[in-house]
Motif scaffolding. Sequence first.
Motif, PDB file in Angstrom:
ATOM      1  N   GLY A 123      18.204   3.951 -14.894  1.00 17.11           N
ATOM      2  CA  GLY A 123      16.891   4.297 -15.435  1.00 17.11           C
ATOM      3  C   GLY A 123      16.609   5.792 -15.499  1.00 17.11           C
ATOM      4  O   GLY A 123      17.233   6.605 -14.808  1.00 17.11           O
ATOM      5  N   LEU A 124      15.630   6.135 -16.341  1.00  9.94           N
ATOM      6  CA  LEU A 124      15.293   7.543 -16.576  1.00  9.94           C
ATOM      7  C   LEU A 124      14.690   8.227 -15.357  1.00  9.94           C
ATOM      8  O   LEU A 124      14.841   9.436 -15.183  1.00  9.94           O
ATOM      9  N   ASP A 125      13.987   7.474 -14.516  1.00  6.77           N
ATOM     10  CA  ASP A 125      13.410   8.096 -13.316  1.00  6.77           C
ATOM     11  C   ASP A 125      14.518   8.592 -12.388  1.00  6.77           C
ATOM     12  O   ASP A 125      14.409   9.672 -11.793  1.00  6.77           O
ATOM     13  N   TRP A 126      15.579   7.808 -12.261  1.00  4.31           N
ATOM     14  CA  TRP A 126      16.722   8.241 -11.459  1.00  4.31           C
ATOM     15  C   TRP A 126      17.354   9.481 -12.079  1.00  4.31           C
ATOM     16  O   TRP A 126      17.694  10.437 -11.374  1.00  4.31           O
ATOM     17  N   TYR A 127      17.499   9.460 -13.393  1.00  2.00           N
ATOM     18  CA  TYR A 127      18.091  10.589 -14.118  1.00  2.00           C
ATOM     19  C   TYR A 127      17.243  11.844 -13.947  1.00  2.00           C
ATOM     20  O   TYR A 127      17.771  12.931 -13.669  1.00  2.00           O
ATOM     21  N   ARG A 128      15.939  11.707 -14.085  1.00  2.00           N
ATOM     22  CA  ARG A 128      15.033  12.854 -13.924  1.00  2.00           C
ATOM     23  C   ARG A 128      15.143  13.431 -12.518  1.00  2.00           C
ATOM     24  O   ARG A 128      15.085  14.650 -12.318  1.00  2.00           O
ATOM     25  N   TYR A 131      30.067  12.219 -23.205  1.00  2.00           N
ATOM     26  CA  TYR A 131      29.029  11.641 -24.067  1.00  2.00           C
ATOM     27  C   TYR A 131      29.464  11.630 -25.532  1.00  2.00           C
ATOM     28  O   TYR A 131      29.159  10.703 -26.276  1.00  2.00           O
ATOM     29  N   PHE A 132      30.179  12.677 -25.951  1.00  2.00           N
ATOM     30  CA  PHE A 132      30.510  12.816 -27.372  1.00  2.00           C
ATOM     31  C   PHE A 132      31.354  11.657 -27.889  1.00  2.00           C
ATOM     32  O   PHE A 132      31.247  11.284 -29.056  1.00  2.00           O
ATOM     33  N   VAL A 133      32.180  11.083 -27.034  1.00  2.00           N
ATOM     34  CA  VAL A 133      33.063   9.995 -27.471  1.00  2.00           C
ATOM     35  C   VAL A 133      32.582   8.631 -26.966  1.00  2.00           C
ATOM     36  O   VAL A 133      33.306   7.640 -27.049  1.00  2.00           O
ATOM     37  N   THR A 134      31.357   8.577 -26.446  1.00  2.00           N
ATOM     38  CA  THR A 134      30.780   7.316 -25.979  1.00  2.00           C
ATOM     39  C   THR A 134      29.878   6.758 -27.062  1.00  2.00           C
ATOM     40  O   THR A 134      28.867   7.379 -27.424  1.00  2.00           O
ATOM     41  N   GLY A 135      30.220   5.593 -27.592  1.00  2.00           N
ATOM     42  CA  GLY A 135      29.495   5.039 -28.731  1.00  2.00           C
ATOM     43  C   GLY A 135      28.018   4.811 -28.498  1.00  2.00           C
ATOM     44  O   GLY A 135      27.201   4.992 -29.404  1.00  2.00           O
ATOM     45  N   GLU A 136      27.626   4.444 -27.268  1.00  3.49           N
ATOM     46  CA  GLU A 136      26.223   4.149 -26.980  1.00  3.49           C
ATOM     47  C   GLU A 136      25.393   5.398 -26.689  1.00  3.49           C
ATOM     48  O   GLU A 136      24.163   5.350 -26.705  1.00  3.49           O
ATOM     49  N   ALA A 137      26.049   6.521 -26.394  1.00  3.19           N
ATOM     50  CA  ALA A 137      25.331   7.725 -25.970  1.00  3.19           C
ATOM     51  C   ALA A 137      24.328   8.247 -26.992  1.00  3.19           C
ATOM     52  O   ALA A 137      23.194   8.580 -26.621  1.00  3.19           O
ATOM     53  N   PRO A 138      24.660   8.351 -28.290  1.00  2.90           N
ATOM     54  CA  PRO A 138      23.677   8.885 -29.245  1.00  2.90           C
ATOM     55  C   PRO A 138      22.375   8.078 -29.273  1.00  2.90           C
ATOM     56  O   PRO A 138      21.280   8.664 -29.257  1.00  2.90           O
ATOM     57  N   ARG A 139      22.481   6.772 -29.312  1.00  3.58           N
ATOM     58  CA  ARG A 139      21.277   5.930 -29.350  1.00  3.58           C
ATOM     59  C   ARG A 139      20.468   6.090 -28.064  1.00  3.58           C
ATOM     60  O   ARG A 139      19.234   6.186 -28.108  1.00  3.58           O
ATOM     61  N   ARG A 140      21.132   6.114 -26.939  1.00  6.41           N
ATOM     62  CA  ARG A 140      20.433   6.226 -25.656  1.00  6.41           C
ATOM     63  C   ARG A 140      19.732   7.578 -25.514  1.00  6.41           C
ATOM     64  O   ARG A 140      18.611   7.650 -25.020  1.00  6.41           O
ATOM     65  N   ILE A 141      20.396   8.638 -25.932  1.00  5.83           N
ATOM     66  CA  ILE A 141      19.782   9.972 -25.855  1.00  5.83           C
ATOM     67  C   ILE A 141      18.600  10.069 -26.812  1.00  5.83           C
ATOM     68  O   ILE A 141      17.549  10.616 -26.469  1.00  5.83           O
ATOM     69  N   ALA A 142      18.747   9.525 -28.020  1.00  6.71           N
ATOM     70  CA  ALA A 142      17.649   9.539 -28.980  1.00  6.71           C
ATOM     71  C   ALA A 142      16.469   8.731 -28.464  1.00  6.71           C
ATOM     72  O   ALA A 142      15.306   9.061 -28.733  1.00  6.71           O
ATOM     73  N   SER A 143      16.744   7.673 -27.712  1.00  9.18           N
ATOM     74  CA  SER A 143      15.677   6.880 -27.129  1.00  9.18           C
ATOM     75  C   SER A 143      14.910   7.676 -26.081  1.00  9.18           C
ATOM     76  O   SER A 143      13.693   7.535 -25.935  1.00  9.18           O
ATOM     77  N   MET A 144      15.612   8.527 -25.351  1.00  6.27           N
ATOM     78  CA  MET A 144      14.947   9.407 -24.380  1.00  6.27           C
ATOM     79  C   MET A 144      14.066  10.414 -25.104  1.00  6.27           C
ATOM     80  O   MET A 144      12.901  10.606 -24.771  1.00  6.27           O
ATOM     81  N   SER A 145      14.642  11.089 -26.096  1.00  3.79           N
ATOM     82  CA  SER A 145      13.901  12.051 -26.913  1.00  3.79           C
ATOM     83  C   SER A 145      14.669  12.321 -28.201  1.00  3.79           C
ATOM     84  O   SER A 145      15.760  12.889 -28.146  1.00  3.79           O
ATOM     85  N   PRO A 146      14.118  11.952 -29.349  1.00  3.33           N
ATOM     86  CA  PRO A 146      14.816  12.186 -30.618  1.00  3.33           C
ATOM     87  C   PRO A 146      14.915  13.657 -30.990  1.00  3.33           C
ATOM     88  O   PRO A 146      15.627  14.014 -31.924  1.00  3.33           O
ATOM     89  N   GLU A 147      14.209  14.531 -30.254  1.00  9.14           N
ATOM     90  CA  GLU A 147      14.234  15.969 -30.538  1.00  9.14           C
ATOM     91  C   GLU A 147      15.178  16.731 -29.620  1.00  9.14           C
ATOM     92  O   GLU A 147      15.187  17.962 -29.621  1.00  9.14           O
TER      93      GLU A 147
END
Length: 395
Positions: free
Chosen positions: A185-190, A209-225
């Motif tokens: 979860g994001l609270d742990w990450y923060r 992260y660059f070669v992890t298929g799920e990473a782009p979607r997950r990062i965009a979910s955190m913040s698309p900016e």
Amino acid sequence: MAHRFISSRSVPSGGRLNARFAFICTISLSFTYVCYSVIFFCSSTIMTKQGSSDEKGCPLPPPGQNGPIEGKVSGKLNGCTLLTPDVRFARREEARVPGSGQPRDRSKHAASCCGNLSRSVPATEYTLNNLTVSQKYGNKKLPNALIVGVKKGGTRAVLEFIRIHPDVRALGTEPHFFDRHYDRGLDWYRGLMPRTLDSQITLEKTPSYFVTGEAPRRIASMSPETKLIVVVRNPVTRAISDYTQTLSKKPDIPTFEELAFKNRSLGAVDTSWNAIRIGMYILHLDTWLQYFRLSQIHFVSGERLITDPAGEMGRVQDFLGLKRIITDKHFYFNRTKGFPCLKKPESSSQPRCLGKSKGRLHVQIDQEVIEQLREFYRPFNIKFYETVGHDFRWD
């Protein structure tokens, strides 16, 4: 006779007159002293309050602890301005000289009590036991920017170089949140992030992260900016470096040629081997562009990071919206490592170079193998150049 008696009774003697005069003078002086004491006490209290906080309601760092930013203002804390020691010193000196339009000459006092605060203090000196204002008063926030790749491209160098910028606070270790620990979860990450002031950028680095298929979607979910930094390097050189690192940990693995090819005589490259697949940059980038604009991704040249570190870091600072503070004066070239190092900070007796594993000699690979891999990567490289709008000249 009667006249002399009356005169002697009605006119006081000279001694008694002098005593009364002395008593009146004593009372007057005592009253004056009390008035001046009260006035002085009030003035001192006002000046002390002015010196204890440079802005109303703004707590200052503990004695000896300074702001992390070189210059006049070190940051914001709950809407208040934290000032550097030289500014606070000047304000207090002005308060102690009523009616003075100029601050006192503080060079002698500062040199004797505070180590010459009147000079320009580098950001690296704004610490007390490695505890900066941001660490003490800042908040833990999710990162504004990520170094997402690539492995063996130069990501550690970019992280260490950008960390000397006073407006950047970066996590030193790789958290692997978006590829391995996303379920926490994001609270742990923060909670892993360093404390930052409102004016500072929070940054972390995890090259996988660059070669992890799920990473782009997950990062965009955190913040698309979110801003993304990708350090790329000639994919053939990168693969050899990757293999060299693995070999140092597992000396019994097959040869580079055996791992890189399914059939060497036919030139069939084994794209399932991670060291080869990582260098097919365009395949991974296509996934990222489904969630992020190209303008949100900055590509650092791993080659130019070695030959022109200040230039590459200047472009990184521009991308992050930072003032160009990291310049040529921060670097020197270490001929032994074949890599740029940070010059010795004033707070340290040694220059800062990357670890022993950085700049190690690569395993010697047959030139024919290298040429075969260059031919394999060429179409992927050309497509990558066209997409990002820059020719890295790997071919």
